[in-house]
Design an enzyme around this catalytic site. Structure first.
Site, PDB file in Angstrom:
ATOM      1  N   ASP A   1    -100.129  85.317  19.434  1.00  0.00           N
ATOM      2  CA  ASP A   1     -99.404  84.415  20.342  1.00  0.00           C
ATOM      3  C   ASP A   1     -97.905  84.696  20.319  1.00  0.00           C
ATOM      4  O   ASP A   1     -97.360  85.143  19.314  1.00  0.00           O
ATOM      5  CB  ASP A   1     -99.696  82.961  19.932  1.00  0.00           C
ATOM      6  CG  ASP A   1     -99.344  81.974  21.029  1.00  0.00           C
ATOM      7  OD1 ASP A   1     -99.144  82.400  22.189  1.00  0.00           O
ATOM      8  OD2 ASP A   1     -99.263  80.770  20.721  1.00  0.00           O
TER       9      ASP A   1
ATOM     10  N   GLU B   1    -109.309  80.744   5.502  1.00  0.00           N
ATOM     11  CA  GLU B   1    -107.933  80.430   5.115  1.00  0.00           C
ATOM     12  C   GLU B   1    -107.027  80.660   6.326  1.00  0.00           C
ATOM     13  O   GLU B   1    -107.130  81.703   6.987  1.00  0.00           O
ATOM     14  CB  GLU B   1    -107.483  81.343   3.956  1.00  0.00           C
ATOM     15  CG  GLU B   1    -108.262  81.138   2.679  1.00  0.00           C
ATOM     16  CD  GLU B   1    -108.105  79.731   2.109  1.00  0.00           C
ATOM     17  OE1 GLU B   1    -107.010  79.147   2.224  1.00  0.00           O
ATOM     18  OE2 GLU B   1    -109.095  79.216   1.542  1.00  0.00           O
TER      19      GLU B   1
ATOM     20  N   GLY C   1     -94.939  85.754  25.559  1.00  0.00           N
ATOM     21  CA  GLY C   1     -94.091  85.201  26.620  1.00  0.00           C
ATOM     22  C   GLY C   1     -92.723  84.839  26.079  1.00  0.00           C
ATOM     23  O   GLY C   1     -91.685  85.172  26.678  1.00  0.00           O
ATOM     24  N   ARG C   2     -92.694  84.170  24.928  1.00  0.00           N
ATOM     25  CA  ARG C   2     -91.408  83.769  24.338  1.00  0.00           C
ATOM     26  C   ARG C   2     -90.608  84.977  23.889  1.00  0.00           C
ATOM     27  O   ARG C   2     -89.386  85.007  24.005  1.00  0.00           O
ATOM     28  CB  ARG C   2     -91.643  82.806  23.163  1.00  0.00           C
ATOM     29  CG  ARG C   2     -91.797  81.362  23.622  1.00  0.00           C
ATOM     30  CD  ARG C   2     -92.442  80.512  22.564  1.00  0.00           C
ATOM     31  NE  ARG C   2     -93.876  80.735  22.500  1.00  0.00           N
ATOM     32  CZ  ARG C   2     -94.666  80.228  21.576  1.00  0.00           C
ATOM     33  NH1 ARG C   2     -94.146  79.483  20.607  1.00  0.00           N
ATOM     34  NH2 ARG C   2     -95.955  80.444  21.607  1.00  0.00           N
TER      35      ARG C   2
ATOM     36  N   ASN D   1    -106.909  80.770  29.693  1.00  0.00           N
ATOM     37  CA  ASN D   1    -105.797  81.598  30.173  1.00  0.00           C
ATOM     38  C   ASN D   1    -105.893  81.953  31.665  1.00  0.00           C
ATOM     39  O   ASN D   1    -104.918  82.390  32.266  1.00  0.00           O
ATOM     40  CB  ASN D   1    -105.644  82.880  29.343  1.00  0.00           C
ATOM     41  CG  ASN D   1    -105.089  82.645  27.950  1.00  0.00           C
ATOM     42  OD1 ASN D   1    -105.416  83.352  27.007  1.00  0.00           O
ATOM     43  ND2 ASN D   1    -104.222  81.635  27.790  1.00  0.00           N
TER      44      ASN D   1
HETATM   45  C1  IPE Z   1    -104.169  81.355  22.578  1.00  0.00           C
HETATM   46  O1  IPE Z   1    -102.854  81.311  22.963  1.00  0.00           O
HETATM   47  C2  IPE Z   1    -104.889  82.428  23.326  1.00  0.00           C
HETATM   48  C3  IPE Z   1    -104.501  83.804  23.024  1.00  0.00           C
HETATM   49  C4  IPE Z   1    -103.633  84.184  22.133  1.00  0.00           C
HETATM   50  C5  IPE Z   1    -105.193  84.806  23.787  1.00  0.00           C
HETATM   51  P1  IPE Z   1    -102.329  80.327  24.099  1.00  0.00           P
HETATM   52  O2  IPE Z   1    -100.884  80.633  24.265  1.00  0.00           O
HETATM   53  O3  IPE Z   1    -103.179  80.437  25.309  1.00  0.00           O
HETATM   54  O4  IPE Z   1    -102.572  78.899  23.435  1.00  0.00           O
HETATM   55  P2  IPE Z   1    -101.863  77.500  23.694  1.00  0.00           P
HETATM   56  O5  IPE Z   1    -101.917  77.241  25.154  1.00  0.00           O
HETATM   57  O6  IPE Z   1    -100.467  77.625  23.195  1.00  0.00           O
HETATM   58  O7  IPE Z   1    -102.648  76.521  22.883  1.00  0.00           O
HETATM   59  C1  IPE Z   2    -100.212  85.394  23.870  1.00  0.00           C
HETATM   60  O1  IPE Z   2     -98.885  85.218  24.244  1.00  0.00           O
HETATM   61  C2  IPE Z   2    -100.972  86.288  24.800  1.00  0.00           C
HETATM   62  C3  IPE Z   2    -101.955  85.597  25.646  1.00  0.00           C
HETATM   63  C4  IPE Z   2    -102.253  84.338  25.600  1.00  0.00           C
HETATM   64  C5  IPE Z   2    -102.655  86.419  26.617  1.00  0.00           C
HETATM   65  P1  IPE Z   2     -98.449  84.075  25.259  1.00  0.00           P
HETATM   66  O2  IPE Z   2     -98.438  84.635  26.632  1.00  0.00           O
HETATM   67  O3  IPE Z   2     -99.259  82.866  25.075  1.00  0.00           O
HETATM   68  O4  IPE Z   2     -96.952  83.819  24.791  1.00  0.00           O
HETATM   69  P2  IPE Z   2     -96.215  82.420  24.705  1.00  0.00           P
HETATM   70  O5  IPE Z   2     -97.047  81.530  23.853  1.00  0.00           O
HETATM   71  O6  IPE Z   2     -96.097  81.913  26.109  1.00  0.00           O
HETATM   72  O7  IPE Z   2     -94.900  82.740  24.094  1.00  0.00           O
HETATM   73 MG    MG Z   3     -99.066  81.225  23.898  1.00  0.00          MG
END
Ligand code: IPE
Ligand code: IPE
Ligand code: MG
Length: 238
Positions: free
Chosen positions: A15, A204, A18-19, A63
């Site tokens: 995760d 864990e 995006g950030r 997603n």
């Molecule tokens: C979980 O991350 C799914 C993946 C890493 C593929 P998200 O970014 O979708 O989860 P939430 O929305 O923060 O819970």
């Molecule tokens: C995880 O990164 C990748 C997927 C969920 C596909 P994010 O896209 O959720 O990144 P953030 O959480 O918005 O930073």
């Molecule tokens: Mg995310």
């Protein structure tokens, strides 16, 4: 120094792409592209240190709710990843597997074909199992398992009172995969977001604020060290 114990199965919620991109003023899809680079390094390192199973959360059933442009960008990335893997399939030694609803109409058929091809071409390898959770949702997985069970009961292949934990597990996408020993989530979020609810009951958990594109083999080592300091009891007393 005592020998450290390498978790047999590591699961990762990758995760923060995006950030990571936002921090750098880049488009979200560039974050995802850099996330794939980080993943490639983690796969070879995990294989090298003797991890038997690595499962990564790549795309959840939730997603799809993201903007079309981002979803399309992610599908394109998976497609490119599969092409690259198919090209070097003779050199690599890990076994590729997808968990999730692969037969949903939302998945482009070309992508599905490539996934099935890569699964097939790597099935007799001897290295680590690399499981990609793609169009994966834990509740969806449990519901699909229930539907398969009900069908088997209707067809007389199974009696309801024969059901037990092992048999139920065999109806899940993770059939034949041991439960994860260590689950890592990057980006600072402290939740599981529908990832492996049945399988993570005694796993864990390790949470780090590191954003996924910045997650290096050093970060993985830190998580494994922390895992080594934990005392697992599985409900027993000491
Ligand atoms: C979980 O991350 C799914 C993946 C890493 C593929 P998200 O970014 O979708 O989860 P939430 O929305 O923060 O819970
Ligand atoms: C995880 O990164 C990748 C997927 C969920 C596909 P994010 O896209 O959720 O990144 P953030 O959480 O918005 O930073
Ligand atoms: Mg995310």
């Amino acid at each position: 120094m005592t020998e450290r114990n390498i978790p047999r199965h590591i699961a990762i919620i990758m995760d923060g792409n995006g950030r990571w991109a936002k921090e750098k003023g880049l488009p979200r899809n560039e974050g995802h592209r850099r996330g794939t680079k980080a993943l490639e390094k983690i796969i070879s390192y995990a294989d090298k240190i003797g991890v038997e199973h690595l499962t990564v959360y790549a795309f959840s059933t939730e997603n799809w709710k993201r903007p079309q442009e981002e979803v399309e960008g992610l599908m394109k990335l998976f497609d490119r990843y599969l092409d690259k893997e198919l090209k070097k399939v003779d050199k690599d030694n890990h076994r590729f597997n997808v968990i999730g609803d692969l037969y949903s109409n939302d998945i482009p058929s070309k992508l599905r074909e490539k996934i099935l091809l890569l699964q097939n071409k790597t099935k007799d390898k001897s290295g680590m199992y690399f499981h990609m959770a793609f169009n994966y949702g834990g509740r969806d997985e449990i519901l699909r398992a229930c539907k398969k069970i009900m069908k088997d009961v209707e067809e007389g292949k199974l009696k309801g009172d024969e059901m037990n934990e092992d048999l139920f597990s065999s109806y899940l996408d993770t059939i034949n995969i041991p439960d994860p020993d260590l689950m890592i989530r990057t980006s600072g979020e402290i939740r599981t977001s529908n990832f492996l609810p049945w399988q993570l009951t005694y796993t864990e958990f390790y949470f780090t604020s590191c954003l996924w594109p910045d997650f290096t083999t050093k970060e993985l080592d830190k998580a494994i060290d922390e895992f080594n300091s934990r005392k697992r009891r599985f409900g027993k007393s000491e």
